[in-house]
Scaffold this motif. Structure first.
Motif, PDB file in Angstrom:
ATOM      1  N   PHE A 116      35.313  41.619  45.500  1.00 46.95           N
ATOM      2  CA  PHE A 116      35.310  42.968  44.926  1.00 46.95           C
ATOM      3  C   PHE A 116      36.242  43.028  43.710  1.00 46.95           C
ATOM      4  CE2 PHE A 116      34.854  43.788  49.638  1.00 46.95           C
ATOM      5  CZ  PHE A 116      33.468  43.925  49.596  1.00 46.95           C
ATOM      6  N   ARG A 117      35.749  43.662  42.652  1.00 47.19           N
ATOM      7  CA  ARG A 117      36.532  43.848  41.427  1.00 47.19           C
ATOM      8  C   ARG A 117      36.362  45.297  40.987  1.00 47.19           C
ATOM      9  NH1 ARG A 117      34.758  40.011  36.726  1.00 47.19           N
ATOM     10  NH2 ARG A 117      33.064  41.538  36.610  1.00 47.19           N
ATOM     11  N   THR A 118      37.414  46.071  41.154  1.00 45.89           N
ATOM     12  CA  THR A 118      37.406  47.494  40.840  1.00 45.89           C
ATOM     13  C   THR A 118      38.174  47.739  39.542  1.00 45.89           C
ATOM     14  OG1 THR A 118      37.430  47.992  43.217  1.00 45.89           O
ATOM     15  CG2 THR A 118      37.970  49.788  41.711  1.00 45.89           C
ATOM     16  N   PRO A 119      37.599  48.463  38.586  1.00 46.48           N
ATOM     17  CA  PRO A 119      38.315  48.719  37.320  1.00 46.48           C
ATOM     18  C   PRO A 119      39.678  49.366  37.548  1.00 46.48           C
ATOM     19  CG  PRO A 119      36.003  49.336  37.128  1.00 46.48           C
ATOM     20  CD  PRO A 119      36.234  49.018  38.576  1.00 46.48           C
ATOM     21  N   ASP A 162      44.219  34.404  40.700  1.00 47.48           N
ATOM     22  CA  ASP A 162      45.543  34.861  40.263  1.00 47.48           C
ATOM     23  C   ASP A 162      45.459  36.012  39.267  1.00 47.48           C
ATOM     24  OD1 ASP A 162      46.886  33.089  41.884  1.00 47.48           O
ATOM     25  OD2 ASP A 162      47.049  31.534  40.338  1.00 47.48           O
ATOM     26  N   ALA A 163      44.442  35.997  38.423  1.00 47.26           N
ATOM     27  CA  ALA A 163      44.299  37.093  37.447  1.00 47.26           C
ATOM     28  C   ALA A 163      44.118  38.421  38.169  1.00 47.26           C
ATOM     29  CB  ALA A 163      43.111  36.815  36.524  1.00 47.26           C
ATOM     30  N   ASP A 178      39.558  44.868  35.389  1.00 49.30           N
ATOM     31  CA  ASP A 178      38.386  45.343  34.643  1.00 49.30           C
ATOM     32  C   ASP A 178      37.309  44.272  34.513  1.00 49.30           C
ATOM     33  OD1 ASP A 178      39.251  47.966  34.177  1.00 49.30           O
ATOM     34  OD2 ASP A 178      40.482  47.330  32.476  1.00 49.30           O
ATOM     35  N   SER A 179      37.699  43.064  34.178  1.00 49.30           N
ATOM     36  CA  SER A 179      36.722  41.997  33.953  1.00 49.30           C
ATOM     37  C   SER A 179      37.417  40.656  34.107  1.00 49.30           C
ATOM     38  CB  SER A 179      36.100  42.101  32.555  1.00 49.30           C
ATOM     39  OG  SER A 179      37.099  41.977  31.553  1.00 49.30           O
ATOM     40  N   GLY A 180      36.613  39.588  34.158  1.00 48.65           N
ATOM     41  CA  GLY A 180      37.188  38.253  34.247  1.00 48.65           C
ATOM     42  C   GLY A 180      37.667  37.925  35.639  1.00 48.65           C
ATOM     43  N   GLY A 181      38.567  36.956  35.710  1.00 49.51           N
ATOM     44  CA  GLY A 181      39.016  36.455  36.988  1.00 49.51           C
ATOM     45  C   GLY A 181      38.079  35.375  37.507  1.00 49.51           C
ATOM     46  N   VAL A 182      38.559  34.612  38.456  1.00 50.72           N
ATOM     47  CA  VAL A 182      37.764  33.549  39.071  1.00 50.72           C
ATOM     48  C   VAL A 182      37.467  33.950  40.507  1.00 50.72           C
ATOM     49  CG1 VAL A 182      37.689  31.122  39.732  1.00 50.72           C
ATOM     50  CG2 VAL A 182      38.854  31.812  37.618  1.00 50.72           C
ATOM     51  N   ALA A 183      36.182  34.161  40.787  1.00 52.71           N
ATOM     52  CA  ALA A 183      35.800  34.616  42.125  1.00 52.71           C
ATOM     53  C   ALA A 183      36.151  33.573  43.172  1.00 52.71           C
ATOM     54  CB  ALA A 183      34.306  34.920  42.160  1.00 52.71           C
ATOM     55  N   LYS A 184      36.614  34.037  44.325  1.00 58.83           N
ATOM     56  CA  LYS A 184      37.031  33.132  45.395  1.00 58.83           C
ATOM     57  C   LYS A 184      35.834  32.372  45.971  1.00 58.83           C
ATOM     58  CE  LYS A 184      36.505  36.540  49.103  1.00 58.83           C
ATOM     59  NZ  LYS A 184      37.190  37.399  50.077  1.00 58.83           N
TER      60      LYS A 184
END
Length: 362
Positions: free
Chosen positions: A109-112, A139-140, A92-98
């Motif tokens: 790409f980040r899909t809910p 990793d998230a 949904d949100s967050g993470g560290v983009a590659k």
């Protein structure tokens, strides 16, 4: 009066002949019209799936993407096993983009997570997470993708922590192994390691399905070159050698993806290989211009040990911002016919104009 009845008889005969000609012209043979053998199972494979992204900007479809595969849901759900390649992450949100070696070709790409419902509704059983977008959000993202699929009842394979997946249906046991040349993925370029994984899987299941993400990307890379393919400095593998080697090790069906275009198919040692299934459902984040928007749904029919019987192509098409549509012009069938003849002339595979794939064993 006798002449009148003679005219009626001639007229009726002519109408009958015309009807017979019409019936024969519309008598289309597809895999679904064939009488299946008692031991037949069916496995569907499709290519890249990316249902919209909210990173770095919002490019999400309306209705949580419920329309994206609606037209082809009856096709996808009509098989014993349905497989696809998930590009990007379910997060949904967050993470560290590659970060990429070449920022000009770096996409994340980040899909809910709620979009997984579209995969469930379409009937997907297995997904590959071995590709260059599985780690888009670090990793998230990887953990969220795996957890989301598992909670939805969809198996996955291809990450180092989850190399394979196994499940049983109607007394037939299926296994999936997935490979890619990317970090945290089971390596496409470690042939000996891949052979060991497939051989072990073959020892405990009836049908081994292999997915690979390999080959160079783009419209100029439709052909399978039978050598290592390099793309922006990355070794994308020798997918021809890889596929044949893994069938020798025990694989039964191989579904390739990665080039973002469709490639040819062949049958090797009575086992089916599709070298690239193209962009199946890629909403606004991946180009679907021209041939990039044409992709097959391939339904493979085998015996319970994976021996190829026949297969059926359902041709699909995407345009920018739309969902997957069945292509009435059947353009991708023509592409697969041409590429298969040119790239694998020694493989006795026949593909008719309606997408029926048959094989004359030698």
């Amino acid at each position: 009066m006798r002449f009148f009845f003679l005219l009626l008889a001639i007229s009726a005969f002519s109408m009958s002949q015309a009807q017979n000609r019409q019936d024969s012209s519309t008598n289309i043979t597809t895999a679904d019209t064939l009488s299946p053998r008692r031991d037949t199972v069916s496995v569907i494979g499709v290519g890249d799936i990316m249902m919209g992204t909210n990173y770095p900007e919002d490019k999400l479809p309306a209705q949580n993407g419920a329309f994206l595969m609606r037209e082809v849901e009856p096709v996808l759900s009509n098989a014993d096993v349905t497989f696809g390649n998930l590009e990007g992450t379910l997060l949904d949100s967050g993470g560290v983009a590659k970060k990429c070696k070449d920022p000009k070709v770096c996409y994340a790409f980040r899909t809910p997570v709620r979009y997984v419902n579209n995969l469930v509704k379409a009937g997907f059983d297995m997904m590959s997470l071995a590709n260059n977008h599985a780690g888009d959000m670090g990793d998230a993202g990887r953990r969220s993708s795996m957890r989301t699929l598992e909670e939805a009842g969809i198996l996955h394979a291809g990450q180092i922590s989850h190399k394979t997946a196994i499940f049983e249906k109607d007394s037939v046991k299926y296994g999936l192994a997935a490979f890619a040349p990317n970090s945290n993925c089971v390596s496409l370029n470690d042939i000996e390691g891949a052979k060991a994984i497939v051989a072990q899987l073959d020892s405990v299941v009836d049908i081994v399905i292999v997915s690979f993400h390999g080959g160079a990307e783009g419209a100029q890379y439709q052909h399978v070159p039978r050598t290592n393919e390099l793309f922006h400095g990355e070794n994308r593998g020798d997918v021809y050698k890889f596929s044949h080697t893994l069938i020798d090790a025990g694989a039964d069906i191989i579904f390739g993806h990665g080039p973002h275009v469709t490639r040819g198919v062949e049958v090797y040692k009575e086992r089916f290989i599709a070298y690239s299934l193209g962009n199946f459902c890629t909403y606004r984040g991946i180009s679907v211009n021209g041939i990039n928007g044409l992709a097959p749904i391939i339904k493979v029919y085998t015996d319970v040990a994976g021996k190829f019987y026949y297969a059926q192509i359902t041709p699909t098409i995407q345009t920018y911002g739309t969902g997957v549509k069945i292509d009435s012009e059947k353009l991708v069938i023509k592409i697969i016919q041409d590429l298969s003849k040119k790239d694998f002339p020694e493989s006795p595979v026949q593909i008719d104009d309606n997408g029926l794939i048959t094989y004359l064993a030698q």
